[in-house]
Design a protein around this motif. Structure first.
Motif, PDB file in Angstrom:
ATOM      1  N   LYS A 122     -30.449  36.189  34.495  1.00  0.00           N
ATOM      2  CA  LYS A 122     -29.967  34.674  34.753  1.00  0.00           C
ATOM      3  C   LYS A 122     -28.244  34.805  33.450  1.00  0.00           C
ATOM      4  CE  LYS A 122     -33.283  31.363  36.293  1.00  0.00           C
ATOM      5  NZ  LYS A 122     -34.547  31.066  36.107  1.00  0.00           N
ATOM      6  N   SER A 130     -25.494  36.988  34.704  1.00  0.00           N
ATOM      7  CA  SER A 130     -24.665  37.044  35.969  1.00  0.00           C
ATOM      8  C   SER A 130     -23.939  35.710  35.662  1.00  0.00           C
ATOM      9  CB  SER A 130     -25.999  35.997  36.802  1.00  0.00           C
ATOM     10  OG  SER A 130     -25.452  35.882  38.116  1.00  0.00           O
ATOM     11  N   HIS A 131     -24.605  34.266  34.513  1.00  0.00           N
ATOM     12  CA  HIS A 131     -23.959  33.340  34.273  1.00  0.00           C
ATOM     13  C   HIS A 131     -23.022  33.625  32.982  1.00  0.00           C
ATOM     14  CE1 HIS A 131     -27.581  30.169  35.166  1.00  0.00           C
ATOM     15  NE2 HIS A 131     -26.863  31.113  35.951  1.00  0.00           N
ATOM     16  N   ASN A 151     -19.873  35.170  35.998  1.00  0.00           N
ATOM     17  CA  ASN A 151     -19.565  33.984  36.642  1.00  0.00           C
ATOM     18  C   ASN A 151     -18.479  33.506  36.280  1.00  0.00           C
ATOM     19  OD1 ASN A 151     -20.782  36.111  38.744  1.00  0.00           O
ATOM     20  ND2 ASN A 151     -22.577  34.614  38.685  1.00  0.00           N
ATOM     21  N   LYS A 176     -20.505  30.578  33.897  1.00  0.00           N
ATOM     22  CA  LYS A 176     -20.483  29.642  33.710  1.00  0.00           C
ATOM     23  C   LYS A 176     -21.571  29.602  31.979  1.00  0.00           C
ATOM     24  CE  LYS A 176     -22.421  29.326  37.390  1.00  0.00           C
ATOM     25  NZ  LYS A 176     -23.894  29.468  38.882  1.00  0.00           N
ATOM     26  N   HIS A 177     -20.884  30.720  31.609  1.00  0.00           N
ATOM     27  CA  HIS A 177     -21.191  30.861  29.767  1.00  0.00           C
ATOM     28  C   HIS A 177     -20.521  30.976  29.566  1.00  0.00           C
ATOM     29  CE1 HIS A 177     -24.766  29.236  30.392  1.00  0.00           C
ATOM     30  NE2 HIS A 177     -25.438  29.873  30.794  1.00  0.00           N
TER      31      HIS A 177
END
Length: 725
Positions: free
Chosen positions: A622, A625-626, A629, A631-632
């Motif tokens: 996770k 991936s984040h 992408n 998101k973090h």
């Protein structure tokens, strides 16, 4: 290999056990190989499984079947052969040679420069043997297997013949272990205790060595050059196999360290690589085998002389230690143990290998676990069985290798630092037993850098328990005990050989504290003149920032303060678009620093993820991936997580090193994350960048990256910002 869990007490879940039984009033510790997966600091230690009980039971069976006292018929056969020799001598009317103490001067030439000797003959490790009273003397009987083989083969023990070492007056075994000059030994030990060492620099190929001898006099570098195994004083059964397996020593590194290894000096070698690991292993295994055989043959020969001697013969043979084990291999994984045993088997070439299938079933995994895109050092360490809690004994007889021998019946002990500590600390605290380490004469530590990534306290614990005075006699024949054992000088006789890919302050502390050989010690480091940075061609700007740190004890506090005041605002400054994020990777070498930084980010509005050596695989997926992408915006990543997994992280646009990694390969690989983002077109080359913070206490780590010719200026000169491209 499981990642380390905690920095203090041993914690873990898994399998391991210690089987113990009494025999003739002496303990016999049967230690089975154990599986471990260390638990996080908050997890309690769980009970060990039933496999350890089965293994301990197997050890008891081995002890009953293999370690029985010599049979009367076998011993009678040996005495009969000795009697035949005596009758032959009488028939030829040759006077029987008087048995007496022998001084080194009767054996030929004197020691090499700086060495002396005078005393009595030596011996190997003959510990499970039981004493037999002959007149007013105690005679140690030969091993059961040796007596039976001699009787079966019709072999006579020639009590007048000299061993290979005795024929050569310059035998280092003779001078270092069998007959060290007592006055010289006492004088050198005093100098060691006073920390008086004379040093000599040695420029060798692509590295440099420092040879130290106890004392303040100048060191003449007239060391004997070793070009091949033909130049070594080897037992006859090892010579041909050694020439086939090793042959000529390679110019440079091997010829630089071989005189110290085979000269019984301590060696700290900080240039181990995947490429030279195999030959280094063969060289140390050859040395260990030769040491065991020289001592074993000496004991058997002296046993025969005592058995044939008359009651009125005044003879003493100081040729034994408190217990039998003489060699300790500290290895990092079970697969590394398999490689070491393969090397010993190749050199020893035994007719039989007992319990070999059981050993391979427990220790070896043949299928390939990793793809070729993983770094070579990672695959070497973790390929195969990477369990890191194990211990197993190896017993040598004239014809066989016997695995899973109990420790007190073993010549060689293979173990991980964690496995050995578990073996010592298991059971009743009042009955903890480390006496099997009391007579260790040689220690080989193969991958100290990998041990650092576990829990270095385990290694320190093992070295603290080496060569202590035993709590029990364990069947020791004190009339044959070497004087330096009873004088508590064994730790100054012991040879310690440590291989590591690089050196650190902790390894240097071990060197200064526990590598105190009276024959001297050699420290070898590779040439870091240019450093890693000159070989990098990414074209990415790299900035090193120095912060003030008055003391290495307060360095973590000074580092965190600098991060909070300077580096965190730098990270928060980056824009955070709807997609893509700022892509900042914060590499933190220490787990304790990681926890501190993570906790400090709780009250900020920054979106971050974290990957440590304890992060669950699902959470790792996770987080990756984040971060990729967007998101973090920030990803916290520990040095040990990289060591144990070597993740290939995507979405990295900038890197901040909270501290300089000890392993220079980590710096290259993490910098490569930014370079791959540039190659994929995710960012322009000018957008990528690296910032690394350091203090003057990180000189060793920094030298490996920026080079020797720059590190002094960066650590000591004015200015605190240094840019590289």
């Amino acid at each position: 290999m499981a990642p380390p869990r905690g920095t203090g007490a041993i914690r873990g879940r898994g399998r391991g056990g210690v089987g113990r039984r009494g025999a003739r009033g002496a303990k016999r510790g049967g230690f089975a190989a154990a599986r471990t997966r260390d638990a996080p600091p908050s997890e309690p230690e769980q009970s060990q499984s039933e496999e350890s009980q089965a293994s301990a039971s197997d050890d008891d069976d081995d002890d009953d079947g293999q370690e029985a006292q010599p049979t009367s018929s076998a011993y009678a056969a040996l005495l009969q052969s000795l009697s035949a020799v005596a009758q032959h001598n009488h028939a030829s009317q040759e006077p029987r040679r008087k048995k007496r103490r022998l001084g080194v001067e009767e054996h030929g030439p004197v020691l090499p420069p700086g060495h002396h000797a005078n005393a009595d003959p030596p011996r190997p490790q003959n510990r499970e043997i039981g004493p037999e009273t002959r007149g007013d003397r105690v005679v140690a009987l030969p091993l059961e297997e040796d007596v039976e083989e001699a009787a079966t083969d019709g072999e006579e023990v020639d009590i007048e013949a000299s061993t290979d070492a005795e024929k050569d007056g310059c035998s280092v075994f003779e001078l270092h272990f069998a007959n060290p000059d007592e006055k010289e030994l006492t004088m050198r030990v005093k100098r060691i205790l006073d920390n008086q060492w004379s040093s000599k620099m040695m420029d060798v190929g692509r590295g440099r060595g420092v040879l130290q001898l106890p004392g303040t006099q100048d060191i003449p570098l007239d060391r004997r050059k070793l070009k091949s195994t033909r130049d070594l004083q080897l037992k006859a059964r090892l010579a041909d196999n050694a020439h086939k397996a090793i042959g000529a020593f390679q110019e440079g590194v091997e010829q630089a360290i071989a005189p110290s290894i085979f000269g019984y000096q301590d060696v700290l070698f900080g240039a181990r690589t995947v490429q030279n690991a195999g030959r280094l292993r063969d060289i140390t295994c050859l040395h260990a085998l030769n040491h065991v055989l020289l001592g074993r043959d000496r004991v058997l020969k002296n046993n025969a002389k005592l058995a044939a001697a008359k009651d009125d013969d005044d003879v003493q043979y100081r040729d034994q230690g408190f217990t039998r084990p003489k060699i300790l291999f500290l290895l990092e994984t079970k697969q590394a143990c398999v490689r070491a045993l393969d090397s010993i088997t190749k050199l020893f070439d035994p007719e039989q290998q007992e319990n070999k299938k059981r050993f391979l079933d427990s220790f070896s995994i043949t299928e390939q676990k990793f793809s070729d895109d993983k770094p070579a050092d990672f695959r070497e360490l973790f390929e195969g069985n990477d369990e890191n809690e194990f211990r197993v004994g190896l017993k040598l007889t004239r014809k066989a290798l016997k695995l899973y021998s109990t420790f007190y019946n073993s010549d060689i002990i293979f173990a991980s630092a964690l496995g050995l500590r578990r073996a010592i600390e298991s059971g009743d605290p009042k009955k903890r037993d480390s006496d099997f380490l009391s007579s260790i004469e040689m220690v080989m530590m193969e991958q100290a850098d990998a041990t650092l990534m576990q829990n270095w306290e385990h290694a320190e614990f093992v070295f603290e328990h080496l060569n202590l005075q035993p709590k029990e006699a364990h069947g020791c024949d004190f009339s044959r005990l070497r004087p330096w054992y009873s004088d508590d000088q064994a730790k100054y006789i012991r040879q310690t050989i440590i291989f590591s890919a690089f050196l650190t302050p902790k390894i240097n502390t071990l060197y200064n504290k526990h590598m105190r050989n009276f024959a001297g010690r050699l420290k070898y480091t590779p040439d870091y003149t240019s450093g890693l940075i000159e070989s990098l061609s990414y074209g990415i700007k790299q900035t090193f920032l120095r912060f003030d740190s008055p003391s290495h004890l307060t360095d973590p506090d000074a580092r965190f303060k600098y991060f909070s005041s300077s580096m965190l605002p730098y990270i928060l400054r980056f824009p955070k678009p709807m997609t893509g994020g700022s892509g900042v990777l914060l590499f933190i070498p220490s787990y304790l620093d990681f926890v501190r930084v993570r906790n400090s980010l709780v009250d900020t509005d920054i979106s971050y993820a974290s990957i440590s050596e304890y992060t669950d695989p699902t959470d790792v997926r996770k987080a990756r991936s984040h971060f990729m992408n967007g998101k973090h915006s920030l990803l916290l990543y520990t040095g040990r997580a990289h060591h144990f997994h070597r993740y290939n992280l995507r979405g990295v646009k900038k890197v901040v090193f909270y501290g300089v990694p000890e392993n220079p390969l980590f710096y290259d690989e993490v910098l490569g994350f930014v370079a791959k983002s540039v190659e994929r077109g995710e960012i322009g080359r000018a957008e990528g960048g690296v910032r690394a913070t350091f203090s003057k206490w990180e000189k060793m780590e920094l030298e490996r990256i920026v080079g020797t010719k720059r590190v002094g200026k960066m650590v000591g000169d004015k200015g605190d910002v240094f840019d590289f491209v």
